[in-house]
Design a protein around this motif. Structure first.
Motif, short mmCIF file in Angstrom:
data_model
loop_
_atom_site.label_atom_id
_atom_site.label_comp_id
_atom_site.label_asym_id
_atom_site.label_seq_id
_atom_site.Cartn_x
_atom_site.Cartn_y
_atom_site.Cartn_z
N PHE A 264 -17.58 -4.30 -14.88
CA PHE A 264 -18.89 -3.91 -14.41
C PHE A 264 -18.81 -2.95 -13.40
CE2 PHE A 264 -22.10 -4.51 -10.97
CZ PHE A 264 -23.05 -4.23 -11.55
N SER A 265 -19.47 -2.03 -13.20
CA SER A 265 -19.50 -1.03 -12.31
C SER A 265 -20.72 -0.25 -12.03
CB SER A 265 -18.19 0.12 -12.42
OG SER A 265 -18.67 1.10 -13.64
N LEU A 266 -20.63 0.47 -10.73
CA LEU A 266 -21.91 1.22 -10.27
C LEU A 266 -21.51 2.54 -9.73
CD1 LEU A 266 -22.74 1.39 -7.03
CD2 LEU A 266 -22.91 -1.12 -7.32
N GLY A 279 -16.48 -1.34 -8.53
CA GLY A 279 -16.44 -1.96 -9.97
C GLY A 279 -15.47 -3.22 -9.55
N SER A 280 -15.58 -4.04 -10.67
CA SER A 280 -14.85 -5.04 -10.86
C SER A 280 -14.60 -5.46 -12.31
CB SER A 280 -15.30 -6.34 -10.14
OG SER A 280 -16.75 -6.79 -11.06
N THR A 281 -13.45 -6.29 -12.56
CA THR A 281 -13.02 -6.34 -13.94
C THR A 281 -12.29 -7.63 -14.07
OG1 THR A 281 -12.31 -4.02 -14.51
CG2 THR A 281 -11.40 -5.45 -15.97
N TRP A 282 -12.93 -8.40 -15.23
CA TRP A 282 -12.46 -9.78 -15.12
C TRP A 282 -11.60 -9.69 -16.54
CZ3 TRP A 282 -13.51 -12.69 -19.69
CH2 TRP A 282 -13.29 -14.24 -19.65
N THR A 283 -10.43 -10.49 -16.56
CA THR A 283 -9.67 -10.11 -17.91
C THR A 283 -9.12 -11.85 -18.09
OG1 THR A 283 -8.87 -7.97 -17.27
CG2 THR A 283 -7.42 -9.23 -18.93
N ARG A 284 -9.34 -12.20 -19.50
CA ARG A 284 -8.94 -13.40 -19.81
C ARG A 284 -7.41 -13.74 -20.37
NH1 ARG A 284 -12.21 -17.08 -24.47
NH2 ARG A 284 -11.26 -19.20 -24.04
N TRP A 285 -6.66 -13.61 -19.19
CA TRP A 285 -5.32 -13.88 -19.26
C TRP A 285 -4.88 -15.16 -19.56
CZ3 TRP A 285 -2.40 -9.69 -20.68
CH2 TRP A 285 -2.97 -8.58 -20.08
N SER A 286 -5.75 -16.35 -19.62
CA SER A 286 -5.25 -17.54 -19.98
C SER A 286 -5.17 -17.88 -21.31
CB SER A 286 -6.58 -18.58 -19.42
OG SER A 286 -7.74 -18.29 -20.09
N ARG A 287 -5.37 -16.65 -22.08
CA ARG A 287 -5.14 -16.99 -23.44
C ARG A 287 -3.41 -17.06 -23.63
NH1 ARG A 287 -8.88 -16.55 -27.26
NH2 ARG A 287 -10.87 -15.74 -26.80
N LEU A 288 -2.61 -16.40 -22.77
CA LEU A 288 -1.42 -16.60 -22.94
C LEU A 288 -0.80 -17.84 -22.33
CD1 LEU A 288 1.16 -14.98 -23.95
CD2 LEU A 288 1.37 -13.90 -21.73
N TRP A 314 -0.56 -18.31 -18.08
CA TRP A 314 -1.17 -17.14 -17.16
C TRP A 314 -2.56 -17.45 -16.84
CZ3 TRP A 314 0.16 -11.63 -19.05
CH2 TRP A 314 1.48 -11.45 -18.75
N HIS A 315 -3.35 -17.15 -15.97
CA HIS A 315 -4.46 -17.58 -15.68
C HIS A 315 -5.66 -16.14 -15.69
CE1 HIS A 315 -3.99 -15.66 -11.58
NE2 HIS A 315 -2.78 -16.26 -11.59
N ASP A 316 -6.52 -16.23 -15.62
CA ASP A 316 -7.55 -15.28 -15.64
C ASP A 316 -7.42 -14.50 -14.20
OD1 ASP A 316 -8.34 -16.30 -18.29
OD2 ASP A 316 -10.19 -17.26 -17.51
N THR A 317 -7.84 -13.27 -14.51
CA THR A 317 -7.53 -12.35 -13.24
C THR A 317 -9.08 -11.34 -13.07
OG1 THR A 317 -6.84 -10.64 -14.42
CG2 THR A 317 -5.31 -12.28 -13.55
N TRP A 318 -9.15 -11.26 -11.59
CA TRP A 318 -10.13 -10.30 -11.31
C TRP A 318 -9.60 -8.97 -10.44
CZ3 TRP A 318 -15.48 -10.19 -12.21
CH2 TRP A 318 -15.93 -11.49 -12.57
N ALA A 319 -10.05 -7.85 -10.74
CA ALA A 319 -9.64 -6.60 -10.25
C ALA A 319 -11.03 -6.07 -9.42
CB ALA A 319 -9.07 -5.71 -11.20
N TYR A 320 -10.75 -5.46 -8.49
CA TYR A 320 -11.93 -5.08 -7.44
C TYR A 320 -11.46 -3.54 -6.98
CZ TYR A 320 -13.11 -9.79 -7.35
OH TYR A 320 -13.25 -11.16 -7.58
#
Length: 419
Positions: A264-266, A279-288, A314-320
Motif C-alpha cells: 500500500f502506498s501514496l 508506503g508499507s509492504t506486508w509479506t507472509r513469510w510464515s509460510r516457510l 519464519w514470521h510475517d514481516t512489515w516494511a515501511y
C-alpha cells in the motif's frame, strides 16, 4: 530404489542468506530503478514508467503513450563473520558475489480505458558461496536460486479517478545448494559433499487498484500472490567412503511456496517541484516453517548423509518507506528515500544460509529526460543490518557459532523510451 526422505539442513535453494538483498527473506526489490531512488516508497501509487507493470498494474492507465523500460541493478554485499566450529574452519566472510538483477517492461494504451503490458523481472533470488574451508560448511556451503517471472498484464480505467489492473505470472525457478559431509573417522578433514539441484515452473498473479483521491494525491494497493512450486531435480553425494555410490545422482523433489505480499502506498504532489511518497509492504513469510526434501537416495545413504529437518519458523514481516522527489527543471528530477524492513528469521533457527537481521536502507536517485521521448533513471542504495548471531549444534555436523555484520551497496540504471 526405495524412496527415502532426506530431512536435510541443506534446506532449500531459495532459503538464502539475504545479506545481498534489499528486501526481507529471499525477496528482491529491484524491479524498478525509478522506485529504487525513493526507497520503493510510493511503489504502488507512483506509476512513473512501464515498470508499474510490477509495482501496480493499474498504473498502466496513467501512461498515455506506448513505452518500454529496460534496466538492471547490481548488488555488492559485505559480511564480516566472527565464527568458529569445533570441527575447525575459516570465516573469511563476503560469501556473496556481485550479482546483477535485470528487468524489462512494455506498456501500450489501447483507448481511454484499456491498456496492455508485459514484464520480465526477478522477484526472488541470488547466491551465497562460502569458501571451501568455511567453518559453516556443514550447515551450508553454496546456495543459488533464480526466479524469473513473465507477466502479461491488462488495466482498465473506470474514469479519471479509479483504475484496476491484473496480470498472471509465469514463474520459472531453479536452484542449487550444497553442504559438506563429515568424515566420521577424521572429523574436520577429508570432507564429502552433498549437492541438490532442482527446477520448476508455476503460475501466480498480481492485481492492483489505483485511486486518484484528490487532484494531488494518489493511493495504490497491489497484491502479489503466493506461488506454489514443486522442484524436481537430483541429489548427488561425493564421498570416497561410500565407494561405488559416490558421484551418483538420485531423483529429488521439494515442495515450497513463495509468499504473497500486499503493498500500500501514496503519492502526494506537494507543488510543481516536490512530490512526497510513503508506503508499507506486508509479506507472509510464515509460510516457510521447515524444509523436507524427498529423494530416491538409498535408505542406508540417507541415514548416513541426511540430517535433521531444518526448522525455519519464519514470521510475517512489515516494511515501511518514505521518500521524496524534487523536479529541478524540465530535464532533471532528484529522488531520495529511507526504508526499514523486518527480517523473517528468528534467533533460534537462524542458519548461515540466512544470516539476516532487521535492516535499514538509504536511497538516492535521479531521472534525466533530455526530451519528451526518453528518460534515463539511476539509483543508489546503502543497506545495513543489525548484527545477528548463529548458534547451531548437531551431533553429526558439530557446533557452529558466529556473529554476522552485514551491509550492501546497490546501484541501478534504466532507460524508458516512449513511442
Amino acid at each position: 530404489m526405495k524412496k527415502a526422505i532426506l530431512k536435510t539442513s541443506l534446506g532449500l535453494a531459495v532459503t538464502l542468506a539475504s545479506t545481498q538483498l534489499f528486501a526481507s527473506g529471499f525477496a528482491l526489490n529491484e524491479q524498478s530503478i525509478s522506485s529504487m531512488g525513493t526507497g520503493f516508497a510510493g511503489r504502488s501509487s507512483s506509476a512513473e514508467d512501464a515498470s508499474t507493470v510490477f509495482g501496480n498494474p493499474a498504473g498502466m492507465s496513467r501512461l498515455k503513450r506506448e513505452q518500454v523500460t529496460v534496466g538492471g541493478a547490481a548488488v555488492i554485499a559485505k559480511s564480516d563473520i566472527d565464527g568458529h566450529s569445533n570441527l575447525g574452519g575459516t570465516s573469511d566472510g563476503d560469501m556473496v558475489p556481485v550479482v546483477g538483477v535485470p528487468m524489462g517492461y512494455y506498456v501500450k494504451p489501447i483507448d481511454e480505458h484499456w491498456s496492455v503490458g508485459f514484464g520480465v523481472y526477478v522477484p526472488f533470488g541470488l547466491v551465497t558461496d562460502y569458501e571451501s574451508t568455511a567453518a559453516s560448511r556443514y550447515y551450508g556451503k553454496k546456495s543459488y536460486v533464480e526466479v524469473i517471472t513473465f507477466q502479461p498484464t491488462v488495466s482498465y480505467a473506470f474514469n479519471d479517478k479509479v483504475s484496476i489492473g491484473f496480470g498472471p505470472t509465469i514463474n520459472k525457478i531453479k536452484g542449487e545448494l550444497s553442504s559438506n559431509t563429515v568424515n566420521p573417522f577424521t572429523p574436520g578433514s577429508n570432507d564429502g559433499e552433498v549437492k541438490v539441484k532442482g527446477d520448476d515452473t508455476a503460475v501466480g498473479y498480481n492485481i492492483g487498484v489505483l485511486v486518484q483521491a484528490t487532484d494531488n494525491t494518489r493511493l495504490g494497493l497491489t497484491y502479489h500472490s503466493m506461488v506454489d512450486y514443486k522442484l524436481e531435480g537430483d541429489t548427488k553425494i561425493n564421498n570416497a567412503l561410500i565407494g561405488p555410490f559416490s558421484g551418483n545422482k538420485y531423483d529429488a523433489e521439494l515442495k515450497i511456496k513463495t509468499p504473497e505480499s500486499l503493498d500500500f502506498s501514496l503519492t502526494h504532489e506537494l507543488n510543481d517541484q516536490w512530490t512526497l511518497y510513503a508506503g508499507s509492504t506486508w509479506t507472509r513469510w510464515s509460510r516457510l516453517e521447515s524444509i523436507i526434501i524427498n529423494s530416491d537416495v538409498p535408505a542406508p545413504l540417507a541415514a548416513r548423509f541426511g540430517t535433521i529437518t531444518e526448522e525455519q519458523n519464519w514470521h510475517d514481516t512489515w516494511a515501511y518507506a518514505i521518500g521524496a522527489a524534487y523536479k529541478l527543471n524540465k530535464e532533471w528530477t532528484l529522488r531520495t528515500g529511507f526504508t526499514v524492513d523486518q527480517s523473517p528469521t528468528n534467533n533460534t533457527d537462524r542458519s548461515p544460509r540466512i544470516p539476516t537481521g532487521d535492516r535499514k536502507v538509504f536511497s538516492l536517485g535521479a531521472g534525466w529526460s533530455p526530451n519528451d521521448d526518453m528518460t534515463i533513471d539511476v539509483a543508489y542504495s546503502y543497506l545495513w543490518e543489525e548484527d545477528v548471531n548463529i548458534n547451531l549444534n548437531n551431533p553429526t555436523k558439530g557446533s557452529y557459532n558466529a556473529k554476522y555484520e552485514n551491509s550492501a551497496h546497490g546501484v541501478g540504471a534504466s532507460l524508458t523510451y516512449r513511442f
